[in-house]
Design a protein around this motif. Structure first.
Motif, PDB file in Angstrom:
ATOM      1  N   GLY A  68       0.809  -1.209   0.000  1.00 31.77           N
ATOM      2  CA  GLY A  68       0.000   0.000   0.000  1.00 31.77           C
ATOM      3  C   GLY A  68       0.845   1.263   0.000  1.00 31.77           C
ATOM      4  O   GLY A  68       2.078   1.238   0.134  1.00 31.77           O
ATOM      5  N   TYR A  69       0.165   2.393  -0.170  1.00 29.65           N
ATOM      6  CA  TYR A  69       0.841   3.683  -0.070  1.00 29.65           C
ATOM      7  C   TYR A  69       1.456   3.855   1.313  1.00 29.65           C
ATOM      8  O   TYR A  69       0.927   3.372   2.315  1.00 29.65           O
ATOM      9  CB  TYR A  69      -0.153   4.830  -0.268  1.00 29.65           C
ATOM     10  N   THR A  70       2.582   4.578   1.351  1.00 26.25           N
ATOM     11  CA  THR A  70       3.083   5.103   2.620  1.00 26.25           C
ATOM     12  C   THR A  70       2.884   6.613   2.589  1.00 26.25           C
ATOM     13  O   THR A  70       2.404   7.168   1.602  1.00 26.25           O
ATOM     14  CB  THR A  70       4.582   4.804   2.803  1.00 26.25           C
ATOM     15  N   SER A  71       3.245   7.279   3.671  1.00 29.49           N
ATOM     16  CA  SER A  71       3.288   8.737   3.633  1.00 29.49           C
ATOM     17  C   SER A  71       4.168   9.181   2.471  1.00 29.49           C
ATOM     18  O   SER A  71       5.116   8.476   2.098  1.00 29.49           O
ATOM     19  CB  SER A  71       3.848   9.287   4.945  1.00 29.49           C
ATOM     20  N   ALA A  72       3.881  10.343   1.906  1.00 29.32           N
ATOM     21  CA  ALA A  72       4.617  10.795   0.728  1.00 29.32           C
ATOM     22  C   ALA A  72       6.117  10.862   0.978  1.00 29.32           C
ATOM     23  O   ALA A  72       6.927  10.513   0.110  1.00 29.32           O
ATOM     24  CB  ALA A  72       4.099  12.163   0.283  1.00 29.32           C
ATOM     25  N   GLN A  73       6.505  11.257   2.177  1.00 29.76           N
ATOM     26  CA  GLN A  73       7.935  11.365   2.477  1.00 29.76           C
ATOM     27  C   GLN A  73       8.549  10.057   2.957  1.00 29.76           C
ATOM     28  O   GLN A  73       9.739   9.993   3.243  1.00 29.76           O
ATOM     29  CB  GLN A  73       8.196  12.472   3.504  1.00 29.76           C
ATOM     30  N   GLY A  74       7.735   9.005   2.999  1.00 23.21           N
ATOM     31  CA  GLY A  74       8.212   7.701   3.451  1.00 23.21           C
ATOM     32  C   GLY A  74       7.578   7.330   4.776  1.00 23.21           C
ATOM     33  O   GLY A  74       7.187   8.198   5.565  1.00 23.21           O
ATOM     34  N   ALA A  75       7.476   6.034   5.023  1.00 18.99           N
ATOM     35  CA  ALA A  75       6.884   5.561   6.277  1.00 18.99           C
ATOM     36  C   ALA A  75       7.669   6.105   7.467  1.00 18.99           C
ATOM     37  O   ALA A  75       8.907   6.095   7.476  1.00 18.99           O
ATOM     38  CB  ALA A  75       6.874   4.038   6.305  1.00 18.99           C
ATOM     39  N   ALA A  76       6.955   6.558   8.489  1.00 23.10           N
ATOM     40  CA  ALA A  76       7.605   7.196   9.636  1.00 23.10           C
ATOM     41  C   ALA A  76       8.606   6.261  10.308  1.00 23.10           C
ATOM     42  O   ALA A  76       9.716   6.669  10.667  1.00 23.10           O
ATOM     43  CB  ALA A  76       6.556   7.666  10.636  1.00 23.10           C
ATOM     44  N   GLY A  77       8.228   4.989  10.478  1.00 22.14           N
ATOM     45  CA  GLY A  77       9.139   4.052  11.125  1.00 22.14           C
ATOM     46  C   GLY A  77      10.397   3.788  10.318  1.00 22.14           C
ATOM     47  O   GLY A  77      11.490   3.619  10.871  1.00 22.14           O
ATOM     48  N   VAL A  78      10.242   3.767   8.992  1.00 26.32           N
ATOM     49  CA  VAL A  78      11.402   3.568   8.121  1.00 26.32           C
ATOM     50  C   VAL A  78      12.348   4.763   8.221  1.00 26.32           C
ATOM     51  O   VAL A  78      13.573   4.608   8.386  1.00 26.32           O
ATOM     52  CB  VAL A  78      10.956   3.358   6.656  1.00 26.32           C
ATOM     53  N   ARG A  79      11.792   5.958   8.143  1.00 23.38           N
ATOM     54  CA  ARG A  79      12.636   7.151   8.227  1.00 23.38           C
ATOM     55  C   ARG A  79      13.348   7.229   9.568  1.00 23.38           C
ATOM     56  O   ARG A  79      14.530   7.610   9.641  1.00 23.38           O
ATOM     57  CB  ARG A  79      11.796   8.408   7.976  1.00 23.38           C
ATOM     58  N   ALA A  80      12.663   6.842  10.620  1.00 20.54           N
ATOM     59  CA  ALA A  80      13.296   6.847  11.948  1.00 20.54           C
ATOM     60  C   ALA A  80      14.451   5.853  11.993  1.00 20.54           C
ATOM     61  O   ALA A  80      15.515   6.142  12.562  1.00 20.54           O
ATOM     62  CB  ALA A  80      12.263   6.527  13.020  1.00 20.54           C
ATOM     63  N   ALA A  81      14.259   4.670  11.393  1.00 18.47           N
ATOM     64  CA  ALA A  81      15.316   3.661  11.392  1.00 18.47           C
ATOM     65  C   ALA A  81      16.525   4.121  10.581  1.00 18.47           C
ATOM     66  O   ALA A  81      17.682   3.921  10.992  1.00 18.47           O
ATOM     67  CB  ALA A  81      14.772   2.346  10.830  1.00 18.47           C
ATOM     68  N   LEU A  82      16.289   4.747   9.444  1.00 15.26           N
ATOM     69  CA  LEU A  82      17.399   5.227   8.613  1.00 15.26           C
ATOM     70  C   LEU A  82      18.125   6.374   9.310  1.00 15.26           C
ATOM     71  O   LEU A  82      19.364   6.458   9.249  1.00 15.26           O
ATOM     72  CB  LEU A  82      16.880   5.671   7.249  1.00 15.26           C
ATOM     73  N   ALA A  83      17.383   7.252   9.969  1.00 12.03           N
ATOM     74  CA  ALA A  83      18.016   8.339  10.715  1.00 12.03           C
ATOM     75  C   ALA A  83      18.864   7.796  11.857  1.00 12.03           C
ATOM     76  O   ALA A  83      19.970   8.284  12.124  1.00 12.03           O
ATOM     77  CB  ALA A  83      16.952   9.297  11.252  1.00 12.03           C
ATOM     78  N   ALA A  84      18.369   6.763  12.525  1.00 10.10           N
ATOM     79  CA  ALA A  84      19.130   6.150  13.623  1.00 10.10           C
ATOM     80  C   ALA A  84      20.411   5.530  13.101  1.00 10.10           C
ATOM     81  O   ALA A  84      21.467   5.597  13.758  1.00 10.10           O
ATOM     82  CB  ALA A  84      18.271   5.106  14.329  1.00 10.10           C
ATOM     83  N   ASP A  85      20.355   4.914  11.915  1.00  9.29           N
ATOM     84  CA  ASP A  85      21.561   4.334  11.320  1.00  9.29           C
ATOM     85  C   ASP A  85      22.586   5.420  11.013  1.00  9.29           C
ATOM     86  O   ASP A  85      23.778   5.263  11.304  1.00  9.29           O
ATOM     87  CB  ASP A  85      21.198   3.572  10.050  1.00  9.29           C
ATOM     88  N   LEU A  86      22.144   6.532  10.439  1.00  3.21           N
ATOM     89  CA  LEU A  86      23.064   7.633  10.159  1.00  3.21           C
ATOM     90  C   LEU A  86      23.675   8.183  11.444  1.00  3.21           C
ATOM     91  O   LEU A  86      24.882   8.456  11.512  1.00  3.21           O
ATOM     92  CB  LEU A  86      22.332   8.748   9.410  1.00  3.21           C
ATOM     93  N   SER A  87      22.853   8.346  12.457  1.00  6.95           N
ATOM     94  CA  SER A  87      23.353   8.884  13.721  1.00  6.95           C
ATOM     95  C   SER A  87      24.364   7.948  14.366  1.00  6.95           C
ATOM     96  O   SER A  87      25.370   8.389  14.937  1.00  6.95           O
ATOM     97  CB  SER A  87      22.179   9.153  14.667  1.00  6.95           C
TER      98      SER A  87
END
Length: 395
Positions: A68-87
């Motif tokens: 299904g669709y996610t939020s336009a900017q990407g699923a919130a949980g996915v973005r949080a996981a990718l941000a955590a990896d960068l951090s």
């Protein structure tokens, strides 16, 4: 009337794509194994096992949620996981609100350019450069592309030439390290000097100059090379990234735009990235591979195969008399051609079914790009043909 500019763009493929299609045609005549296609940067190592496992496990879940669709900017949980990896990897404190997920680096760059640029703005790029930058900047965003000529000795930045290119119309500067096509990695002192120069120009011109860092090859480096994380050196950075190379997923089209919170007008800039995605019709990045990326962020395939190919090709060609820098990253070699007309040289190489890309396409005439993301056996069998080609010039 149709848009003639778009018609012209659609009627002519890039040289890389033309060579790729030519290779397919030749393969039908002489056999695939007898065509030495070094034209396209298609990863040749398998994705990490974790990618396959993630696909299997995600596919076993709710199919409606999966596709299904996610939020336009990407699923919130996915973005949080990718941000955590960068951090975790770079010592930052990013949150998912700094990330906009895209269909690969091309979409990330297109969104970044559309977000930053207005008609009449100028964007500085460094030769050698990825040819599609011109498409994204000029045809996509309506801005002017200004090219800094290459420093062929090492493919670091030619700062004297850069100084001449910067002016009050400069809105952005694009860097690509590890670089396609040269394989060069910008040294820390290069990045520091660039950051200092751009900071001075921001003060002089009274507006931000965004440094757009195109980083699809960030993890593909050799011999212990370190790739500076650009936001640590320059506040007004926008990072465009793709998992195409690191996870060997070029056809799945998954990447992101990172707008660090310290960038000038970061909230407005992030909103502009989202708006650019909307205007370009990017409803959301592929939902399945958002989840795969979240589970596999920071991983790579076994890049030792690329390093072995690099060493084999570099040593073989330089022993024959070809001249080039030794790549520190990515999976390209960028030797000088054995005559000034690189297009003529690459056309002559076709006689041996060697398919290499003229450096003129990358803003660096007199060179050729060789993609060594191929089977090792392909390189071993191609080397005698490169030698025959060289003998035509050295005889």
């Amino acid at each position: 009337m149709i848009n003639r500019q778009m018609q012209e763009l659609g009627s002519k493929r890039s040289t890389i794509r033309e060579l790729f299609e030519y290779g397919n045609q030749r393969a039908a005549v002489v056999g695939r194994e007898n065509v030495f296609d070094f034209s396209i940067g298609n990863p040749s190592i398998p994705a990490p096992d974790a990618v396959r496992q993630a696909i299997v496990e995600e596919a076993a879940g709710d199919p409606v949620a999966l596709h299904g669709y996610t939020s336009a900017q990407g699923a919130a949980g996915v973005r949080a996981a990718l941000a955590a990896d960068l951090s975790r990897r770079f010592g930052t404190d990013y949150t998912g609100d700094s990330l906009y997920l895209t269909a690969g680096a091309a979409a990330a760059l297109s969104c970044a350019f559309r977000a930053v640029l207005c008609p009449g703005d100028e964007v500085v790029i460094f030769a050698p450069y990825f040819p599609e930058y011109r498409m994204f900047i000029e045809s996509g965003a309506g801005a002017k592309c200004v090219v800094v000529p290459p420093s062929v000795a090492d493919f670091q930045i030619n700062f004297d030439a850069l100084e001449q290119c910067l002016n009050e119309k400069t809105k952005a500067v694009v860097i690509n390290s590890p670089n396609n096509p040269s394989g060069a990695v910008y040294a820390e002192q290069t990045i520091r000097r660039l950051a200092e120069m751009l900071t001075e120009k921001e003060r002089a011109y009274g507006h931000p100059i965004y440094l757009i860092s195109d980083e699809p090859y960030r993890e593909i480096v050799y011999d212990g090379t370190q790739v500076p994380f650009i936001p640590h050196y320059y506040a007004d950075t926008v990072v465009c990234y793709s998992y195409s190379k690191s996870l060997s997923l070029p056809g799945e089209r998954i990447g992101y735009v990172l707008v660090p919170p310290q960038a000038a007008d970061s909230s407005d800039l992030y909103a502009a990235v989202c708006g650019a995605g909307r205007a370009l019709g990017y409803v959301c990045a592929p939902s399945l591979f958002q989840r795969v990326a979240a589970r596999c962020a920071g991983m790579t395939g076994d890049i030792s195969a690329y390093q072995a190919n690099r060493d084999l090709l570099y040593q073989g060609l330089t022993a024959m008399g070809y001249r080039c820098i030794k790549p520190a990253g990515a999976f390209y070699l960028f030797p000088q051609t054995l005559e000034p007309d690189d297009r003529a040289f690459c056309e002559r190489a076709k006689k041996y079914d060697l398919l290499v890309v003229p450096g003129s396409d990358f803003g660096a005439p007199g060179h050729m790009r060789i993609s060594y993301c191929v089977r090792e056996d392909t390189i071993r069998r191609a080397l005698p043909l490169f030698e025959k080609l060289a003998q035509e010039y050295f005889a």
